[in-house]
Write a protein that holds these residues in place. Structure first.
Motif, mmCIF file in Angstrom:
data_model
loop_
_atom_site.group_PDB
_atom_site.id
_atom_site.type_symbol
_atom_site.label_atom_id
_atom_site.label_comp_id
_atom_site.label_asym_id
_atom_site.label_seq_id
_atom_site.Cartn_x
_atom_site.Cartn_y
_atom_site.Cartn_z
ATOM 1 N N PRO A 1 25.858 12.874 -4.361
ATOM 2 C CA PRO A 1 24.451 12.787 -3.958
ATOM 3 C C PRO A 1 24.001 11.337 -3.722
ATOM 4 C CG PRO A 1 24.656 13.384 -6.273
ATOM 5 C CD PRO A 1 26.022 13.482 -5.697
ATOM 6 N N GLN A 2 23.283 11.155 -2.637
ATOM 7 C CA GLN A 2 22.832 9.822 -2.215
ATOM 8 C C GLN A 2 21.333 9.845 -1.923
ATOM 9 O OE1 GLN A 2 25.599 8.721 1.102
ATOM 10 N NE2 GLN A 2 26.863 10.320 0.179
ATOM 11 N N ALA A 3 20.626 8.841 -2.427
ATOM 12 C CA ALA A 3 19.192 8.698 -2.177
ATOM 13 C C ALA A 3 18.927 7.297 -1.654
ATOM 14 C CB ALA A 3 18.395 8.954 -3.453
ATOM 15 N N MET A 4 17.886 7.177 -0.843
ATOM 16 C CA MET A 4 17.605 5.895 -0.194
ATOM 17 C C MET A 4 16.173 5.438 -0.478
ATOM 18 S SD MET A 4 18.080 4.829 3.815
ATOM 19 C CE MET A 4 16.773 5.859 4.491
ATOM 20 N N THR A 5 16.030 4.153 -0.747
ATOM 21 C CA THR A 5 14.717 3.545 -0.862
ATOM 22 C C THR A 5 14.441 2.670 0.349
ATOM 23 O OG1 THR A 5 13.343 1.989 -2.129
ATOM 24 C CG2 THR A 5 15.718 1.718 -2.324
ATOM 25 N N CYS B 1 14.886 10.426 0.658
ATOM 26 C CA CYS B 1 14.502 9.010 0.697
ATOM 27 C C CYS B 1 13.090 8.844 0.172
ATOM 28 C CB CYS B 1 14.613 8.460 2.125
ATOM 29 S SG CYS B 1 13.456 9.195 3.305
ATOM 30 N N LYS B 2 12.741 7.611 -0.098
ATOM 31 C CA LYS B 2 11.392 7.295 -0.555
ATOM 32 C C LYS B 2 10.932 5.995 0.071
ATOM 33 C CE LYS B 2 10.196 4.693 -3.431
ATOM 34 N NZ LYS B 2 9.558 3.941 -4.533
ATOM 35 N N THR B 3 9.633 5.857 0.226
ATOM 36 C CA THR B 3 9.066 4.603 0.713
ATOM 37 C C THR B 3 8.318 3.905 -0.411
ATOM 38 O OG1 THR B 3 6.964 5.588 1.432
ATOM 39 C CG2 THR B 3 8.787 5.563 3.030
ATOM 40 N N GLY B 4 8.296 2.577 -0.320
ATOM 41 C CA GLY B 4 7.508 1.763 -1.227
ATOM 42 C C GLY B 4 6.485 0.971 -0.441
#
Length: 270
Positions: free
Chosen positions: A6-10, A78-81
């Motif tokens: 599993p891979q997640a991106m910021t 993914c998520k944004t900051g």
């Protein structure tokens, strides 16, 4: 087998003190046992006393980051900051629509936890009208909920109404954070409105501490991490709320003033 982990991106700025922004997201991804990938948008110079300088990366470089990630990895969520201006917000929107990065968690980063505006009005409108409608989950703080819902929040009923207004903007699922600033508080209550129309409250103990840097970043990153592992939105939100509360409740002695939360405590207990 390729890309089965599993891979997640910021998609966020880099905070050199490690307490917030991309660094907090990567701490969270690691402790939630997903592989963390990053698209850096801004460089921030600061420490526990405050932020002292920032520099936005050129959009052609950011575009190349997105392309390189899409060409090689399988991002499950993914998520944004912090997205500093209209140009950057629109560049993120363009790339998210071009590639498959899974569900997106939007941490709006419009206003501080004390109610101070972080974005110019044009950038705020772009965020509200162009990025929020793409969000699978949006995680505004108390003041951001007020701003986007265009109403003053004075009661639990107000927070519920505001969550529905944010859903009307296009975001599928909302976690509208309650007021977290009262010195007499013993608990914090956040309202969750799901795409199905079901809603519920999340309640955790209130911890009186200055070590809360990266709280919003870590909450949204944890949701993205859980979604990347295939969890439901509801389970991801519940896990993230608990994860962050444990991290706040077990502070670590780093920095002189406003310190980081303790991701390692949350790793052990959640």
């Amino acid at each position: 087998m390729v890309n089965t982990f599993p891979q997640a991106m910021t998609i966020a700025g880099s905070d050199c003190d490690g307490s917030a922004g991309m660094q907090a997201d990567m701490h969270t991804f690691f402790t939630r046992e997903v592989y963390g990938i990053s698209v850096m948008t801004t460089l921030v110079a600061g420490n526990s006393y405050g932020i002292h300088a920032s520099h936005m990366l050129p959009t052609d470089f950011i575009d190349q980051e997105f392309k390189d990630v899409a060409d090689d990895f399988k991002v499950g969520a993914c998520k944004t900051g912090m997205l500093a201006d209209t140009t950057l917000i629109r560049d993120v929107v363009k790339n998210y629509q071009q590639y498959d990065f899974g569900p997106m968690v939007v941490d709006p980063v419009i206003m501080t936890k004390h109610g101070n505006m972080l974005l110019e009005e044009e950038a705020y409108e772009t965020m509200r009208n162009e990025l929020i409608p793409l969000a699978t989950v949006v995680t505004p703080n108390f003041y951001e909920t007020q701003k986007m819902a265009e109403m003053t929040l004075k009661s639990d009923d107000d927070l519920v109404k505001a969550a529905h207004k944010l859903q009307d903007l296009g975001a599928k699922n909302i976690i509208a954070k309650g007021y977290h600033q009262d010195a007499s508080q013993t608990e914090v209550r956040d309202y969750v409105l799901l795409e199905s129309g079901d809603g519920f409250w999340l309640t955790e103990p209130y911890h009186h501490t200055d070590h809360v840097n990266g709280t919003g970043d870590s909450l949204s990153a944890c949701i993205a991490a859980e979604l990347a592992k295939g969890e439901t939105v509801e389970n991801a939100i519940r896990t993230a709320k608990r994860f962050v509360n444990v991290a706040i409740g077990n502070p670590i002695d780093v920095g002189h003033k406003f310190g980081p939360i303790n991701h390692w405590a949350a790793q052990r207990e959640v």
